[in-house]
Design a protein around this motif. Sequence first.
Motif, short mmCIF file in Angstrom:
data_model
loop_
_atom_site.label_atom_id
_atom_site.label_comp_id
_atom_site.label_asym_id
_atom_site.label_seq_id
_atom_site.Cartn_x
_atom_site.Cartn_y
_atom_site.Cartn_z
N VAL A 58 0.83 -1.24 -0.02
CA VAL A 58 -0.14 0.10 0.15
C VAL A 58 0.94 1.14 0.05
N ALA A 59 2.11 1.09 0.70
CA ALA A 59 2.86 2.14 0.80
C ALA A 59 3.45 2.63 -0.43
N ASP A 60 3.60 1.67 -1.46
CA ASP A 60 4.09 2.11 -2.95
C ASP A 60 2.73 2.48 -3.92
N LEU A 61 1.53 2.75 -3.42
CA LEU A 61 0.63 2.93 -4.31
C LEU A 61 0.63 4.47 -4.78
N PRO A 62 0.18 4.89 -5.97
CA PRO A 62 0.29 6.17 -6.16
C PRO A 62 -0.86 7.07 -5.38
N PRO A 63 -0.58 8.29 -5.07
CA PRO A 63 -1.42 8.95 -4.21
C PRO A 63 -2.52 9.38 -4.97
N VAL A 64 -3.80 9.75 -4.57
CA VAL A 64 -4.81 10.01 -5.10
C VAL A 64 -4.57 11.44 -6.08
N GLY A 65 -5.22 11.23 -7.10
CA GLY A 65 -4.86 12.14 -8.12
C GLY A 65 -3.97 12.24 -9.00
N ALA A 66 -3.05 11.32 -8.51
CA ALA A 66 -1.53 11.21 -9.40
C ALA A 66 -1.72 10.51 -10.88
N PRO A 67 -0.83 10.69 -11.69
CA PRO A 67 -1.07 9.97 -13.08
C PRO A 67 -1.15 8.47 -12.95
N PRO A 68 -1.82 7.86 -14.02
CA PRO A 68 -1.87 6.42 -13.90
C PRO A 68 -0.37 5.77 -13.59
N GLU A 69 -0.08 5.05 -12.84
CA GLU A 69 1.00 4.30 -12.69
C GLU A 69 1.10 2.97 -13.42
N ASP A 70 2.01 3.07 -14.36
CA ASP A 70 2.18 1.93 -15.16
C ASP A 70 2.83 0.72 -14.60
N ASN A 71 2.38 -0.59 -14.86
CA ASN A 71 2.89 -1.82 -14.39
C ASN A 71 3.00 -2.63 -15.87
N PRO A 72 4.19 -2.56 -16.58
CA PRO A 72 4.19 -3.25 -17.71
C PRO A 72 4.13 -4.76 -17.53
N ALA A 73 4.75 -5.18 -16.50
CA ALA A 73 4.56 -6.62 -16.28
C ALA A 73 3.05 -7.42 -15.99
N GLY A 74 2.29 -6.62 -15.43
CA GLY A 74 0.88 -6.85 -15.15
C GLY A 74 0.04 -6.49 -16.18
N ARG A 75 0.52 -5.70 -17.31
CA ARG A 75 -0.21 -5.07 -18.39
C ARG A 75 -1.32 -4.11 -17.83
#
Length: 188
Positions: A58-75
């Motif tokens: 959870v500590a690594d989640l993007p904050p509210v309102g941040a741009p989408p966080e890309d996770n290439p391995a998970g597509r």
Amino acid sequence: MAQATVAGPPPMTRREFLFYIWGASMLLSLGGATGAILWFAYPRFREGEFGGDFPIAVADLPPVGAPPEDNPAGRLRLVRTDEGLIAIYKVCTHLGCLYSWVPANGRFECPCHGSKFEVTGEYIEGPAPRNLDRFIVRTFDANGNLLTETITGDPNSDPAAGSPVEVPDDAVEIRVATGQRVDGASVS
Ligand code: FES
């Protein structure tokens, strides 16, 4: 002097031959059944492999309102809104191209035929027939207890299906199940 002859093993009887054939076929079918049980008992996809679960602190989640966080391995792209967290599949719902996040326009745009989507995956314009698809998100506390999860179902008949998942204060980990998707609602 006559040479002594050594008697060989007696020839196999028909009954023994049939017994061995039966034993071999039993072993084969037992092996097949065991293989089938193992096939269904173990997950087809490993953790961190597309099709399996992606654990994220959870500590690594993007904050509210941040741009989408890309996770290439998970597509997928993680998006956090005031309502909660969503994991959006990176494939366009028109013909399967990979769309992009365009920061200048604050939306997703598909290079193939021009479909556009909000940051949450809602359809804006173009030939795409539905909103972007979402993966199932689950949140867990420090003891591994499930706290919240994406509501599954058909968003065309249940608007709650695929809606953002609340991340409770005691959640320490989320898991995105890339083998489970909620299709985006159809556009009219
Ligand atoms: S594949 Fe994205 S608009 Fe056609």
